[in-house]
Design an enzyme around this catalytic site. Structure first.
Site, PDB file in Angstrom:
ATOM      1  N   LYS A 160      17.001 -26.525  -5.607  1.00 31.98           N
ATOM      2  CA  LYS A 160      17.114 -25.616  -4.481  1.00 31.98           C
ATOM      3  C   LYS A 160      18.164 -24.558  -4.846  1.00 31.98           C
ATOM      4  O   LYS A 160      19.068 -24.909  -5.606  1.00 31.98           O
ATOM      5  CB  LYS A 160      17.567 -26.490  -3.317  1.00 31.98           C
ATOM      6  CG  LYS A 160      17.839 -25.807  -2.036  1.00 31.98           C
ATOM      7  CD  LYS A 160      18.323 -26.790  -1.000  1.00 31.98           C
ATOM      8  CE  LYS A 160      18.951 -26.033   0.104  1.00 31.98           C
ATOM      9  NZ  LYS A 160      20.358 -25.719  -0.086  1.00 31.98           N
ATOM     10  N   HIS A 252      15.891 -28.561   4.343  1.00 27.39           N
ATOM     11  CA  HIS A 252      16.316 -29.859   4.889  1.00 27.39           C
ATOM     12  C   HIS A 252      15.858 -30.092   6.338  1.00 27.39           C
ATOM     13  O   HIS A 252      15.324 -31.148   6.662  1.00 27.39           O
ATOM     14  CB  HIS A 252      17.832 -29.997   4.820  1.00 27.39           C
ATOM     15  CG  HIS A 252      18.403 -29.733   3.464  1.00 27.39           C
ATOM     16  ND1 HIS A 252      17.734 -30.022   2.301  1.00 27.39           N
ATOM     17  CD2 HIS A 252      19.591 -29.199   3.065  1.00 27.39           C
ATOM     18  CE1 HIS A 252      18.482 -29.692   1.259  1.00 27.39           C
ATOM     19  NE2 HIS A 252      19.612 -29.184   1.705  1.00 27.39           N
TER      20      HIS A 252
HETATM   21  C1  BG6 Z   1      22.901 -28.345   0.524  1.00 27.31           C
HETATM   22  C2  BG6 Z   1      23.486 -27.101   1.101  1.00 27.31           C
HETATM   23  O1  BG6 Z   1      21.570 -28.139   0.149  1.00 27.31           O
HETATM   24  O2  BG6 Z   1      22.963 -29.386   1.491  1.00 27.31           O
HETATM   25  C3  BG6 Z   1      24.935 -27.348   1.516  1.00 27.31           C
HETATM   26  O3  BG6 Z   1      23.433 -26.050   0.146  1.00 27.31           O
HETATM   27  C4  BG6 Z   1      25.014 -28.515   2.458  1.00 27.31           C
HETATM   28  O4  BG6 Z   1      25.502 -26.188   2.098  1.00 27.31           O
HETATM   29  C5  BG6 Z   1      24.279 -29.722   1.901  1.00 27.31           C
HETATM   30  O5  BG6 Z   1      26.385 -28.823   2.660  1.00 27.31           O
HETATM   31  C6  BG6 Z   1      24.179 -30.810   2.935  1.00 27.31           C
HETATM   32  O6  BG6 Z   1      23.722 -31.978   2.335  1.00 27.31           O
HETATM   33  P1  BG6 Z   1      24.140 -33.390   2.884  1.00 27.31           P
HETATM   34  O7  BG6 Z   1      23.414 -34.354   2.019  1.00 27.31           O
HETATM   35  O8  BG6 Z   1      25.644 -33.479   2.770  1.00 27.31           O
HETATM   36  O9  BG6 Z   1      23.712 -33.416   4.318  1.00 27.31           O
END
Ligand code: BG6
Length: 497
Positions: A160, A252
């Site tokens: 990503k 996400h």
């Molecule tokens: C990443 C983003 O893809 O996902 C970040 O670029 C973010 O900004 C992160 O903090 C969040 O991932 P997780 O697994 O901590 O929820």
């Protein structure tokens, strides 16, 4: 879904492009260590770092070791301490190739390494800056490294961000598909590596009870939240040109939405699962400009709770209008979800870390209890918490013991930690293992990615022309304008905890 009985993955040469970067040391190497601990890597798996700076295999391994045992090892799920014997075995598999990503000689050197193996299997993991994705793919193709006619598999993992809008994502897909086929492409969204995200599908489709109320007859609305307490940390320059919407929503948050909203797939295979996901994301209503503005709220954090404001972070423009928080209302135009709003929110520097899906059910139809202290029973929620306290909880109303008829909210719940032994995991373990074994179910297909961008494009377009970025103080749960998005629909955000 324990991997304890799982066989080791086939042998392969795993090339990590961008070997000096953060991803390799924080997540990929800890994940490979965890896989090796669980006996899931073949004896003949080689890990080859590829980057422009000079180093030997030993130096590469030593640098990763120093990071992983150091104080700053970061990366949730990284092992707490390294077993020297286990690390020693892993280090022996490691090698390094110095080379410029744009230089054909680099690829010839990689070809020689593959030729030396009996299996001929290779994975090219693009953990580089996204500007190199098309360049590296093109050169891999030109060097014949993606040709599977010799019998070995050749796969490319793309990290990503996959594009910055619909047009750039389409262009990147077109570029990749010129030199390889879809079965060779593994587009990563690390949310799909999370056990709790995979569990949404398993819970929905292996417990007959859910299906009976999983629709617009019983569900009033759905809220999907990814609240973070961290700021932009060392990524100011990247974040300032990206913002919360691009960073979190088409990838996400839409993965979570798809897991909750997709139709049951005909099989638990890559084609069926990804087909249903593409359909549901493709059914998100494209708002016109006016509706996109009405149904979105942007925020940016200012100084608060002794934390700096966003504009004072390193490498961030002092007049930046980039959003660090976004709340959206989207509608899914299909039979199951017609009329059920999905409210999405995500932000940096909020009060707590909480990634959750709150499914709000329609209230009981008849107010028998209107004379009681609690005149209107609260709606029932099903909360699926992805992190940090993984599990699922149903809110129920119950009678408080005593002579008076007083209702109270109680919880019926399942916490992962109460049932399963949770070994530290980064989420990349499953993804790497699946790529080694050729299972694409947890990877994004081209249409999944493009449908995601298609659904957020109206917001990007509308914001480019106008609208306001509201302020919120660091440590608060977003701007008050985001509350209004629900209040006007006579609803409220589920309390973060
Ligand atoms: C990443 C983003 O893809 O996902 C970040 O670029 C973010 O900004 C992160 O903090 C969040 O991932 P997780 O697994 O901590 O929820």
């Amino acid at each position: 879904m324990s991997k304890r009985q799982t066989p080791a993955a086939p042998p392969c040469t795993l090339f990590l492009f961008g070997a000096s970067g953060d991803l390799v040391k924080r997540l990929l190497m800890p994940a490979l260590y965890n896989l090796s601990r669980d006996g899931l890597l073949d004896r003949n798996l080689r890990i080859v770092g590829v980057d422009h700076n000079e180093a030997t295999g030993e130096q590469f391994a030593e640098r990763l070791h120093a990071f992983m045992v150091g104080r700053d090892k970061g990366g949730e799920g990284a092992p707490n301490s390294l077993d020297p014997e286990l690390w020693g075995r892993l280090a022996k598999r490691m090698d390094y190739q110095t080379g410029d990503f744009l230089d054909p000689a680099t690829y010839q050197a990689l070809a020689k390494r593959i030729d030396k193996t009996r299996h001929g299997n290779a994975i090219f993991y693009l953990a580089t800056s996204p500007r190199f994705f098309p360049e590296v793919a093109q050169r891999l193709g030109e060097a014949g490294l993606l040709d599977e006619s010799g019998g070995g598999f050749r796969r490319v993992v793309v990290e990503k961000p996959f594009g910055t809008d619909l047009a750039s994502a389409e262009a990147l897909n077109a570029c990749l598909l010129k030199v390889m086929n879809e079965q060779q492409i593994y587009r990563i969204d690390h949310y799909l590596g999370k056990e709790t995200v995979q569990n949404i599908l398993v819970s929905r489709f292996s417990n007959g009870l859910f299906e009976s109320f999983w629709n617009n007859h019983y569900i009033d609305h759905v809220q999907i939240t990814a609240a973070e307490t961290v700021g932009v940390e060392t990524r100011g320059a990247f974040y300032d040109s990206t913002g919360a919407l691009r960073d979190m929503v088409p990838n996400h948050l839409f993965q979570l939405l798809a897991m909750v909203a997709m139709e049951p797939p005909a099989a638990f295979g890559a084609d069926a699962v990804r087909g249903e996901k593409a359909k549901v994301i493709g059914a998100i209503r494209p708002w016109n400009s006016k509706m996109a503005l009405k149904n979105s709220v942007r925020g940016q954090y200012t100084a608060g709770k002794r934390l700096p404001g966003y504009r004072d972070e390193d490498n961030v423009d002092k007049d930046s209008h980039t959003e660090t928080y976004v709340a959206l209302k989207v509608m899914i135009d299909n039979w199951r979800w017609a009329g059920v709003p999905f409210y999405l929110r995500t932000g940096k520097r909020m009060s707590v870390r909480d990634t959750e899906i709150a499914i709000c059910f329609k209230p009981a139809p008849y107010a028998q209890f209107r004379e009681s202290a609690l005149e209107r029973p609260k709606p029932n929620y099903l909360k699926i918490q992805i992190q940090p306290n993984e599990g699922m909880w149903f809110d129920l109303q119950a009678k408080r013991p005593g002579p008076e008829l007083v209702m109270e909210n109680v919880e019926l719940g399942f916490a992962y930690k109460d049932f399963f032994k949770m070994t530290p995991a980064t989420g990349y373990e499953t993804l790497i293992y699946d790529c080694l074994t050729g299972d694409q179910t947890l990877f994004q297909r081209a249409d999944n990615i493009e449908n995601g961008w298609r659904a957020v494009q109206p917001f990007l377009d509308a914001w480019a022309k106008g609208g306001e970025v509201h302020e919120y103080a660091a440590g608060e749960d977003g701007p008050t304008a985001a509350d209004e998005l629900l209040v006007r629909d006579k609803r409220e955000w589920h309390r973060l905890q």
